[in-house]
Motif scaffolding. Structure first.
Motif, PDB file in Angstrom:
ATOM      1  N   GLU A  78      36.870  28.458  36.464  1.00 14.97           N
ATOM      2  CA  GLU A  78      36.945  27.719  37.395  1.00 14.97           C
ATOM      3  C   GLU A  78      37.117  28.595  38.522  1.00 14.97           C
ATOM      4  N   GLU A  79      38.320  28.863  38.956  1.00 17.35           N
ATOM      5  CA  GLU A  79      38.149  29.894  40.085  1.00 17.35           C
ATOM      6  C   GLU A  79      37.221  30.708  40.828  1.00 17.35           C
ATOM      7  N   MET A  80      36.634  31.062  38.947  1.00 15.65           N
ATOM      8  CA  MET A  80      36.136  32.474  39.677  1.00 15.65           C
ATOM      9  C   MET A  80      33.742  31.865  40.177  1.00 15.65           C
TER      10      MET A  80
ATOM     11  N   THR B 246      28.661  33.778  47.085  1.00 10.64           N
ATOM     12  CA  THR B 246      27.797  35.185  47.946  1.00 10.64           C
ATOM     13  C   THR B 246      27.364  34.528  49.780  1.00 10.64           C
ATOM     14  N   VAL B 247      27.824  34.655  50.349  1.00  7.62           N
ATOM     15  CA  VAL B 247      27.515  34.450  51.637  1.00  7.62           C
ATOM     16  C   VAL B 247      27.255  34.949  52.810  1.00  7.62           C
ATOM     17  N   ARG B 248      26.179  34.725  53.222  1.00  5.54           N
ATOM     18  CA  ARG B 248      25.719  35.588  54.725  1.00  5.54           C
ATOM     19  C   ARG B 248      26.220  35.267  56.096  1.00  5.54           C
ATOM     20  N   GLU B 249      27.157  34.565  56.282  1.00  2.02           N
ATOM     21  CA  GLU B 249      27.308  33.229  57.588  1.00  2.02           C
ATOM     22  C   GLU B 249      28.704  33.665  57.250  1.00  2.02           C
TER      23      GLU B 249
ATOM     24  N   THR C 137      34.881  47.547  41.315  1.00  2.39           N
ATOM     25  CA  THR C 137      34.018  46.961  42.566  1.00  2.39           C
ATOM     26  C   THR C 137      33.805  45.637  41.966  1.00  2.39           C
ATOM     27  N   GLY C 138      33.325  45.224  40.956  1.00  2.00           N
ATOM     28  CA  GLY C 138      33.966  43.227  40.733  1.00  2.00           C
ATOM     29  C   GLY C 138      35.383  43.295  40.500  1.00  2.00           C
ATOM     30  N   LEU C 139      36.454  43.822  40.403  1.00  2.00           N
ATOM     31  CA  LEU C 139      37.789  43.464  40.702  1.00  2.00           C
ATOM     32  C   LEU C 139      37.771  43.542  41.846  1.00  2.00           C
ATOM     33  N   LEU C 140      37.968  44.187  42.558  1.00  2.00           N
ATOM     34  CA  LEU C 140      37.578  44.090  44.720  1.00  2.00           C
ATOM     35  C   LEU C 140      37.126  42.790  44.492  1.00  2.00           C
ATOM     36  N   ILE C 141      36.209  42.790  44.286  1.00  2.00           N
ATOM     37  CA  ILE C 141      35.152  41.236  44.635  1.00  2.00           C
ATOM     38  C   ILE C 141      36.435  39.916  44.481  1.00  2.00           C
TER      39      ILE C 141
ATOM     40  N   LYS D  36      40.054  35.978  45.142  1.00  2.00           N
ATOM     41  CA  LYS D  36      41.828  34.939  44.813  1.00  2.00           C
ATOM     42  C   LYS D  36      42.519  35.265  46.529  1.00  2.00           C
ATOM     43  N   ALA D  37      41.975  35.919  47.026  1.00  2.00           N
ATOM     44  CA  ALA D  37      43.080  36.055  48.811  1.00  2.00           C
ATOM     45  C   ALA D  37      42.225  34.828  49.303  1.00  2.00           C
ATOM     46  N   GLY D  38      41.029  34.110  49.358  1.00  2.00           N
ATOM     47  CA  GLY D  38      40.241  33.440  49.794  1.00  2.00           C
ATOM     48  C   GLY D  38      39.359  33.728  50.953  1.00  2.00           C
ATOM     49  N   LEU D  39      38.327  34.804  50.121  1.00  2.00           N
ATOM     50  CA  LEU D  39      37.221  35.370  50.849  1.00  2.00           C
ATOM     51  C   LEU D  39      35.783  35.554  50.780  1.00  2.00           C
TER      52      LEU D  39
END
Length: 224
Positions: A29-31, A36-39, A155-159, A164-167
């Motif tokens: 649910e969290e993931m 993906t955003v561009r703004e 890369t998947g773990l990094l994303i 998780k940090a709200g980014l």
């Protein structure tokens, strides 16, 4: 009897089936809220957040545990401008002459275009490189194995860690990406894999409706 040095496995506390399902559901649910955003907002992100996310990426499984990745975190305003200019030049050529019509039609619902202003706005810009040679210790120069697969998992773990940090994040893959090697000062034996953009989304950020269309379980998995 193992013929190699080993240590007892730790960190796997027994869970009931209900507990395991609840954890898996909570993470799913969290993931599912990841976008993906561009703004992006230019609100700074603490370096400690990026460091912990990179350490998470560095914990990924890899071929022979050679960890064939390198992450260049780009803070310099000059470097960011150069990256934007180079990326936009490649993207302009892609949209105008390189991309087949079918690809352009596939991208149309997502609203992408050659403008990459987010490369100078978002506070976190990470160039990810794959390494043909290396090894489990700094300074090693052994052949690396399953490089693309290993770097993709990292890369998947990094994303996931940044989410998780709200980014919010954006994976950017201009082609070719050789300009990243030059700007980041990386050696020739490394290959640019992906440019990851991260930060807090802008207050008026939007998400294309097409991006919310995810395949159901029976379309992506089967039990045999």
């Amino acid at each position: 009897m193992k013929d190699h040095p080993a240590t007892p496995l730790v960190g796997y506390a027994p869970l009931t089936d209900d507990e395991a399902t609840a954890r898996a559901t909570g993470f799913r649910e969290e993931m599912a809220r990841r976008r993906t955003v561009r703004e992006f907002s230019d609100r700074p992100v603490p370096r400690s957040v990026v460091e912990q996310a990179l350490l998470t990426a560095g914990s990924a499984p890899s071929g022979a545990n050679h960890q064939p990745w390198f992450f260049s975190v780009i803070e310099s305003a000059d470097a960011r401008t150069r990256i934007r200019e180079a990326a936009e030049a490649e993207e302009k050529a892609f949209y105008e002459t390189k991309a087949p019509q079918e690809w352009l039609q596939a991208l149309a619902p997502l609203g992408t275009d050659p403008d990459k202003g987010f490369l100078e706005v978002a506070p976190v810009l990470i160039a990810i490189f794959s390494q043909k040679r290396g090894g489990p210790r700094p300074g090693d120069a052994k052949k690396n194995y399953y490089v693309t697969e290993s770097v993709g998992i990292a890369t998947g773990l990094l994303i996931a860690a940044l989410h998780k940090a709200g980014l919010a994040t954006l994976t950017h893959t201009p082609a070719p990406m050789s300009f990243l090697s030059e700007i980041c000062g990386r050696p020739a034996e490394e290959k640019p894999f992906l440019l990851l953009v991260a930060g807090h989304p802008a207050a008026d950020a939007t998400v294309p409706l097409a991006a919310l269309d995810k395949k159901p379980l029976d379309a992506i998995a089967a039990w045999i």
